[in-house]
Design an enzyme around this catalytic site. Sequence first.
Site, PDB file in Angstrom:
ATOM      1  N   ASN A 169     -10.141   0.067  -0.858  1.00 25.17           N
ATOM      2  CA  ASN A 169      -8.295  -0.220  -0.426  1.00 25.17           C
ATOM      3  C   ASN A 169      -8.179  -0.288  -1.317  1.00 25.17           C
ATOM      4  O   ASN A 169      -7.883  -1.632  -1.975  1.00 25.17           O
ATOM      5  CB  ASN A 169      -8.096  -1.159   0.723  1.00 25.17           C
ATOM      6  CG  ASN A 169      -7.624  -0.382   0.772  1.00 25.17           C
ATOM      7  OD1 ASN A 169      -5.679  -0.248   0.122  1.00 25.17           O
ATOM      8  ND2 ASN A 169      -6.045  -1.158   1.912  1.00 25.17           N
ATOM      9  N   HIS A 212      -4.056   7.457   1.831  1.00 27.08           N
ATOM     10  CA  HIS A 212      -3.905   5.654   2.043  1.00 27.08           C
ATOM     11  C   HIS A 212      -5.353   6.399   2.313  1.00 27.08           C
ATOM     12  O   HIS A 212      -5.518   5.107   3.340  1.00 27.08           O
ATOM     13  CB  HIS A 212      -2.972   5.461   2.491  1.00 27.08           C
ATOM     14  CG  HIS A 212      -3.374   3.656   2.263  1.00 27.08           C
ATOM     15  ND1 HIS A 212      -3.785   3.337   0.805  1.00 27.08           N
ATOM     16  CD2 HIS A 212      -3.743   2.710   2.488  1.00 27.08           C
ATOM     17  CE1 HIS A 212      -3.888   2.231   0.786  1.00 27.08           C
ATOM     18  NE2 HIS A 212      -3.296   1.671   1.370  1.00 27.08           N
ATOM     19  N   CYS A 218       1.056  -1.273  -0.130  1.00 29.49           N
ATOM     20  CA  CYS A 218       0.106  -0.043  -0.266  1.00 29.49           C
ATOM     21  C   CYS A 218       0.420   2.122   0.309  1.00 29.49           C
ATOM     22  O   CYS A 218       0.379   2.295  -0.092  1.00 29.49           O
ATOM     23  CB  CYS A 218      -1.061   0.434   0.755  1.00 29.49           C
ATOM     24  SG  CYS A 218      -2.225  -1.442   1.643  1.00 29.49           S
TER      25      CYS A 218
HETATM   26  N1  ACO Z   1     -19.196  -8.585   8.149  1.00 26.71           N
HETATM   27  C1  ACO Z   1     -19.466  -8.587   9.210  1.00 26.71           C
HETATM   28  N2  ACO Z   1     -18.953  -9.099  10.693  1.00 26.71           N
HETATM   29  C2  ACO Z   1     -17.409  -9.259   9.830  1.00 26.71           C
HETATM   30  C3  ACO Z   1     -16.677  -8.867   8.882  1.00 26.71           C
HETATM   31  C4  ACO Z   1     -17.500  -8.783   7.671  1.00 26.71           C
HETATM   32  N3  ACO Z   1     -16.981  -8.490   6.564  1.00 26.71           N
HETATM   33  N4  ACO Z   1     -15.391  -9.226   9.366  1.00 26.71           N
HETATM   34  C5  ACO Z   1     -15.834  -9.757  10.244  1.00 26.71           C
HETATM   35  N5  ACO Z   1     -16.370  -9.518  10.928  1.00 26.71           N
HETATM   36  C6  ACO Z   1     -16.829 -10.109  12.398  1.00 26.71           C
HETATM   37  C7  ACO Z   1     -16.201 -10.707  12.996  1.00 26.71           C
HETATM   38  O1  ACO Z   1     -15.756 -12.456  12.966  1.00 26.71           O
HETATM   39  C8  ACO Z   1     -16.147 -10.339  14.680  1.00 26.71           C
HETATM   40  O2  ACO Z   1     -17.333 -11.326  14.871  1.00 26.71           O
HETATM   41  P1  ACO Z   1     -16.948 -11.609  16.289  1.00 26.71           P
HETATM   42  O3  ACO Z   1     -16.468 -10.382  17.750  1.00 26.71           O
HETATM   43  O4  ACO Z   1     -18.383 -12.491  16.423  1.00 26.71           O
HETATM   44  O5  ACO Z   1     -15.931 -12.680  16.926  1.00 26.71           O
HETATM   45  C9  ACO Z   1     -15.929  -8.329  14.818  1.00 26.71           C
HETATM   46  O6  ACO Z   1     -16.632  -9.101  13.115  1.00 26.71           O
HETATM   47  C10 ACO Z   1     -15.331  -7.702  14.930  1.00 26.71           C
HETATM   48  O7  ACO Z   1     -14.426  -8.254  13.840  1.00 26.71           O
HETATM   49  P2  ACO Z   1     -12.833  -7.943  14.022  1.00 26.71           P
HETATM   50  O8  ACO Z   1     -11.506  -8.458  13.357  1.00 26.71           O
HETATM   51  O9  ACO Z   1     -12.051  -7.170  15.575  1.00 26.71           O
HETATM   52  O10 ACO Z   1     -13.482  -5.903  13.223  1.00 26.71           O
HETATM   53  P3  ACO Z   1     -12.772  -4.680  13.590  1.00 26.71           P
HETATM   54  O11 ACO Z   1     -13.525  -3.842  14.599  1.00 26.71           O
HETATM   55  O12 ACO Z   1     -11.321  -5.104  14.169  1.00 26.71           O
HETATM   56  O13 ACO Z   1     -12.924  -4.154  12.155  1.00 26.71           O
HETATM   57  C11 ACO Z   1     -11.535  -4.015  10.429  1.00 26.71           C
HETATM   58  C12 ACO Z   1     -12.007  -5.031  11.188  1.00 26.71           C
HETATM   59  C13 ACO Z   1     -11.866  -3.435   9.633  1.00 26.71           C
HETATM   60  C14 ACO Z   1     -10.438  -4.771   9.440  1.00 26.71           C
HETATM   61  C15 ACO Z   1     -10.400  -3.498  11.054  1.00 26.71           C
HETATM   62  O14 ACO Z   1      -9.830  -4.332  12.161  1.00 26.71           O
HETATM   63  C16 ACO Z   1      -9.694  -2.329  10.020  1.00 26.71           C
HETATM   64  O15 ACO Z   1      -9.821  -1.457   9.196  1.00 26.71           O
HETATM   65  N6  ACO Z   1      -7.927  -3.090  10.286  1.00 26.71           N
HETATM   66  C17 ACO Z   1      -7.532  -1.468   9.249  1.00 26.71           C
HETATM   67  C18 ACO Z   1      -6.135  -2.984   8.409  1.00 26.71           C
HETATM   68  C19 ACO Z   1      -6.446  -2.155   7.308  1.00 26.71           C
HETATM   69  O16 ACO Z   1      -7.285  -0.988   7.000  1.00 26.71           O
HETATM   70  N7  ACO Z   1      -5.687  -2.737   6.080  1.00 26.71           N
HETATM   71  C20 ACO Z   1      -5.904  -2.430   4.977  1.00 26.71           C
HETATM   72  C21 ACO Z   1      -4.124  -2.264   4.399  1.00 26.71           C
HETATM   73  S1  ACO Z   1      -3.298  -1.949   5.733  1.00 26.71           S
HETATM   74  C22 ACO Z   1      -3.131  -0.771   5.698  1.00 26.71           C
HETATM   75  O17 ACO Z   1      -3.616  -0.069   4.410  1.00 26.71           O
HETATM   76  C23 ACO Z   1      -2.892   0.726   6.322  1.00 26.71           C
END
Ligand code: ACO
Length: 323
Positions: free
Chosen positions: A280, A250, A113
């Site tokens: 993304n 980004h 990224c």
């Molecule tokens: N739809 C519905 N539920 C979902 C989904 C989905 N697509 N994906 C995960 N869940 C559920 C999980 O199973 C979990 O359920 P549980 O509590 O019953 O176990 C719950 O949602 C919470 O999951 P988390 O992964 O803890 O959710 P979080 O609040 O951390 O959000 C996310 C996830 C959006 C990926 C977040 O962590 C994030 O944005 N991280 C940054 C990652 C990123 O942007 N990466 C891009 C590449 S790096 C960069 O470019 C910066």
Amino acid sequence: MIRSTIESSGSYLPERIVTNDELALKIDTSDEWIVQRSGIRQRHVAADGEFTSHLATRAADRALARAGMAAADIDLIVLATATPDQTFPATATKVQANLGMTRGAAFDVQAVCSGFVYALSVADSMIKCGMAGTALVIGAETFSRILDWNDRGTCVLFGDGAGAVVLKAAQGNGTSADRGILAHTLHSDGRHHDLLYVDGGPSTTGTAGFLRMQGREVFKHAVANLASVVAETMGQAGLGPENLDWLIPHQANQRIIDATGRKLGLSADKVVGTVDRHANTSAASLPLALDAAVSDGRIRRDQLLLLEAMGGGLTWGASLVRW
Ligand code: ACO
């Protein structure tokens, strides 16, 4: 003193748009969850037979047309991608051939990224040291091809696309009033490999593999690293975030973008956002966002822009530009 001006931008998005509701028909997710956690509403997805080089070529064509330049005027192509058409040759050389360019140099840069800021920094450095007078810098990705569509925690977050800029050598006074690229900062920390990686490759599994991510951990690193790299890069030019006309972050997640903006004390109307429409797109995200704000007239000549990104590696960096 030689510096690189950005003469123009161009971008290309595949025709097919996949909404969150469409994804929810195939996997256990919802529009509400995706919008609330990421700000993403839709993404573009490349058609069968449409490769990273095709998206890159169309973005480059548009940037060249806007600059009033031909491919024959370009000395260098630096293309950032983590989803090349093939393991080798570099996708940049395919773009070179597609553009009908028969001289100069073309190669890929891989920083996921952060790829576009890395590529911009490499091209700018080559221009500054006299190795090229003009350059195409491209970010292009087909992340849809490396997503595990059974992993709802990652597959909803990414999209395909490409963006490009044309750089040209110009004389400057060495002050922050000069037009062009004023400063860069690049960082990496390979200890964080396991937070975001692809579980395949030619030297390991012999397959392309799928993207794996520890989302929460990436989130924490992103907010801390991005705010500090913006301040660091502005400081190189003797400026602070308050001097910025536009922050171009980004486009990974609206919550990361909002948190970074808040940490820097920037109002939301100074921050360019496309994550809702593009999701993304990794290395393509910055030139796509830049081109969107140039095309709709928000970014104007002589304004001060800061581009920042973080991605797998971990890698992160920023570029300060007077447009
Ligand atoms: N739809 C519905 N539920 C979902 C989904 C989905 N697509 N994906 C995960 N869940 C559920 C999980 O199973 C979990 O359920 P549980 O509590 O019953 O176990 C719950 O949602 C919470 O999951 P988390 O992964 O803890 O959710 P979080 O609040 O951390 O959000 C996310 C996830 C959006 C990926 C977040 O962590 C994030 O944005 N991280 C940054 C990652 C990123 O942007 N990466 C891009 C590449 S790096 C960069 O470019 C910066």
